[in-house]
Design a protein around this motif. Sequence first.
Motif, PDB file in Angstrom:
ATOM      1  N   GLN A 189       0.853  -1.184   0.000  1.00 51.18           N
ATOM      2  CA  GLN A 189       0.000   0.000   0.000  1.00 51.18           C
ATOM      3  C   GLN A 189       0.890   1.236   0.000  1.00 51.18           C
ATOM      4  O   GLN A 189       1.269   1.750   1.058  1.00 51.18           O
ATOM      5  CB  GLN A 189      -0.931  -0.011   1.214  1.00 51.18           C
ATOM      6  CG  GLN A 189      -1.912  -1.167   1.222  1.00 51.18           C
ATOM      7  CD  GLN A 189      -2.893  -1.095   2.379  1.00 51.18           C
ATOM      8  OE1 GLN A 189      -3.132  -0.039   2.958  1.00 51.18           O
ATOM      9  NE2 GLN A 189      -3.463  -2.231   2.743  1.00 51.18           N
ATOM     10  N   PRO A 190       1.245   1.722  -1.188  1.00 48.07           N
ATOM     11  CA  PRO A 190       2.219   2.817  -1.282  1.00 48.07           C
ATOM     12  C   PRO A 190       1.794   4.082  -0.548  1.00 48.07           C
ATOM     13  O   PRO A 190       2.649   4.797  -0.013  1.00 48.07           O
ATOM     14  CB  PRO A 190       2.352   3.050  -2.790  1.00 48.07           C
ATOM     15  CG  PRO A 190       1.181   2.388  -3.413  1.00 48.07           C
ATOM     16  CD  PRO A 190       0.819   1.254  -2.518  1.00 48.07           C
ATOM     17  N   GLU A 191       0.489   4.356  -0.479  1.00 50.73           N
ATOM     18  CA  GLU A 191       0.055   5.585   0.181  1.00 50.73           C
ATOM     19  C   GLU A 191       0.324   5.524   1.686  1.00 50.73           C
ATOM     20  O   GLU A 191       0.691   6.529   2.308  1.00 50.73           O
ATOM     21  CB  GLU A 191      -1.426   5.852  -0.099  1.00 50.73           C
ATOM     22  CG  GLU A 191      -2.415   4.849   0.485  1.00 50.73           C
ATOM     23  CD  GLU A 191      -2.518   3.556  -0.297  1.00 50.73           C
ATOM     24  OE1 GLU A 191      -3.248   2.643   0.164  1.00 50.73           O
ATOM     25  OE2 GLU A 191      -1.879   3.436  -1.373  1.00 50.73           O
ATOM     26  N   VAL A 192       0.185   4.336   2.291  1.00 52.08           N
ATOM     27  CA  VAL A 192       0.462   4.175   3.718  1.00 52.08           C
ATOM     28  C   VAL A 192       1.966   4.304   3.968  1.00 52.08           C
ATOM     29  O   VAL A 192       2.402   4.985   4.910  1.00 52.08           O
ATOM     30  CB  VAL A 192      -0.048   2.815   4.227  1.00 52.08           C
ATOM     31  CG1 VAL A 192       0.355   2.597   5.681  1.00 52.08           C
ATOM     32  CG2 VAL A 192      -1.560   2.720   4.069  1.00 52.08           C
ATOM     33  N   GLN A 193       2.765   3.680   3.117  1.00 49.37           N
ATOM     34  CA  GLN A 193       4.216   3.737   3.279  1.00 49.37           C
ATOM     35  C   GLN A 193       4.728   5.164   3.035  1.00 49.37           C
ATOM     36  O   GLN A 193       5.678   5.609   3.692  1.00 49.37           O
ATOM     37  CB  GLN A 193       4.882   2.755   2.316  1.00 49.37           C
ATOM     38  CG  GLN A 193       4.438   1.311   2.495  1.00 49.37           C
ATOM     39  CD  GLN A 193       4.686   0.770   3.888  1.00 49.37           C
ATOM     40  OE1 GLN A 193       5.672   1.114   4.540  1.00 49.37           O
ATOM     41  NE2 GLN A 193       3.796  -0.093   4.369  1.00 49.37           N
ATOM     42  N   GLU A 194       4.092   5.875   2.106  1.00 45.91           N
ATOM     43  CA  GLU A 194       4.497   7.252   1.844  1.00 45.91           C
ATOM     44  C   GLU A 194       4.209   8.143   3.044  1.00 45.91           C
ATOM     45  O   GLU A 194       5.022   8.998   3.412  1.00 45.91           O
ATOM     46  CB  GLU A 194       3.759   7.780   0.609  1.00 45.91           C
ATOM     47  CG  GLU A 194       4.163   9.192   0.221  1.00 45.91           C
ATOM     48  CD  GLU A 194       3.496   9.664  -1.064  1.00 45.91           C
ATOM     49  OE1 GLU A 194       3.610  10.864  -1.372  1.00 45.91           O
ATOM     50  OE2 GLU A 194       2.866   8.826  -1.752  1.00 45.91           O
ATOM     51  N   HIS A 216      14.219  -1.737  -4.525  1.00 47.85           N
ATOM     52  CA  HIS A 216      13.109  -1.723  -3.580  1.00 47.85           C
ATOM     53  C   HIS A 216      12.302  -3.001  -3.747  1.00 47.85           C
ATOM     54  O   HIS A 216      12.146  -3.498  -4.862  1.00 47.85           O
ATOM     55  CB  HIS A 216      12.215  -0.498  -3.816  1.00 47.85           C
ATOM     56  CG  HIS A 216      11.152  -0.328  -2.781  1.00 47.85           C
ATOM     57  ND1 HIS A 216       9.880  -0.834  -2.927  1.00 47.85           N
ATOM     58  CD2 HIS A 216      11.176   0.277  -1.562  1.00 47.85           C
ATOM     59  CE1 HIS A 216       9.157  -0.540  -1.859  1.00 47.85           C
ATOM     60  NE2 HIS A 216       9.918   0.132  -1.008  1.00 47.85           N
ATOM     61  N   GLY A 217      11.806  -3.522  -2.650  1.00 42.72           N
ATOM     62  CA  GLY A 217      11.118  -4.800  -2.700  1.00 42.72           C
ATOM     63  C   GLY A 217       9.838  -4.801  -3.514  1.00 42.72           C
ATOM     64  O   GLY A 217       9.377  -5.864  -3.950  1.00 42.72           O
ATOM     65  N   LEU A 223      12.447   5.837  -5.317  1.00 44.00           N
ATOM     66  CA  LEU A 223      13.266   6.967  -5.750  1.00 44.00           C
ATOM     67  C   LEU A 223      12.489   8.279  -5.671  1.00 44.00           C
ATOM     68  O   LEU A 223      13.086   9.334  -5.409  1.00 44.00           O
ATOM     69  CB  LEU A 223      13.771   6.726  -7.172  1.00 44.00           C
ATOM     70  CG  LEU A 223      14.763   5.559  -7.314  1.00 44.00           C
ATOM     71  CD1 LEU A 223      15.062   5.270  -8.766  1.00 44.00           C
ATOM     72  CD2 LEU A 223      16.050   5.839  -6.544  1.00 44.00           C
ATOM     73  N   ARG A 224      11.189   8.230  -5.865  1.00 40.32           N
ATOM     74  CA  ARG A 224      10.368   9.452  -5.771  1.00 40.32           C
ATOM     75  C   ARG A 224      10.179   9.908  -4.330  1.00 40.32           C
ATOM     76  O   ARG A 224      10.008  11.107  -4.077  1.00 40.32           O
ATOM     77  CB  ARG A 224       8.976   9.226  -6.387  1.00 40.32           C
ATOM     78  CG  ARG A 224       8.920   9.191  -7.886  1.00 40.32           C
ATOM     79  CD  ARG A 224       7.471   9.328  -8.382  1.00 40.32           C
ATOM     80  NE  ARG A 224       6.556   8.372  -7.762  1.00 40.32           N
ATOM     81  CZ  ARG A 224       6.305   7.165  -8.247  1.00 40.32           C
ATOM     82  NH1 ARG A 224       6.921   6.754  -9.353  1.00 40.32           N
ATOM     83  NH2 ARG A 224       5.447   6.357  -7.626  1.00 40.32           N
TER      84      ARG A 224
END
Length: 322
Positions: free
Chosen positions: A18-23, A47-48, A55-56
């Motif tokens: 969940q990229p939004e949570v990790q961000e 990155h896994g 990178l962003r």
Amino acid sequence: MKYILGAYATAPVTDSWQPEVQEQYLNRIKQLDNVRGLEHPFTGSLHGHDDDWFLRNIDPQWNYVFTGVPGVMGSLAKNPAFGIASDDEDGRAAGIEFYRQMHAAVLKLNAHLGRKAVDYVQLHTSPNRTKSNSSTDSLKRSLQEIVSWDWDGAGLVIEHCDAFIDGSEPEKGFLTLQEEIATIQAVNTASGSKLGISINWGRSALETRSVEGPLEHLRLAREAGLLRGLMFSGISDVETPYGVWRDTHMPPAEIFAEGYFAEGSLLTREQMALTLETAGWQDLDFVGAKLGVRPRDLDVDSRVAYNRDCLNAIDLLTSENR
């Protein structure tokens, strides 16, 4: 002083990527003003889940210490003979190939940032000796190849993990620190390389089942002129949510009032202070922390707070030890 933070170990646990949570989590980590950079986990690619996302979302000013532990343990689950110290030639070759992939990831990150942002790469002396044979001869052969690659400014260290000790069930079961030191010295002498050692407090305490273990390991590495880095992870010898003598990166015990710490941790204020003094922290290339947290569904703010308070504790103790 600024620190290397193994923030990945405290990252939110979700059933899927969940990229939004990790961000959200990473953006909060960026607000910690004493973070020099990240201890970055390598599992086979930069990155896994998503190199471009990583990178962003990283701070372009951060520096990095790569660790292969997550990838090494994943590989061992599939092939118990995997690793650069393996006496099984296929297993040793697979270990070398893993670090060749890490080498490519280091170059990719540096190229993206336009500078030599990776300070160190941590190597690990798998396999687990309770499941497959390993030796210093095999490790030496592997290291001689790995140090010959151009790492674009990144130094190489062996991060010592708990070794196989008769009478104890290891979590890692890798080579002993004495074996690692002797092999590094031989490789450095033969090749002119500058391989070193890094110590994780919790992993050395786990091996020795003692708070004296990390201090002894630091003394040995320092006396050999090889100590480059120190990472704080705690551990407990009593039943806690983090387990008994488990490599779960338990936070330290209370260092100051109203902070986020862990009851039952052997990593006390006294032990942190002794560790920094024994390590000669002023001379190290990196100092930092890697924490796990319980419960696993802890909110983002609390996850960041555990990291914040551990780093602030190191700040407090180093200021007293100047």
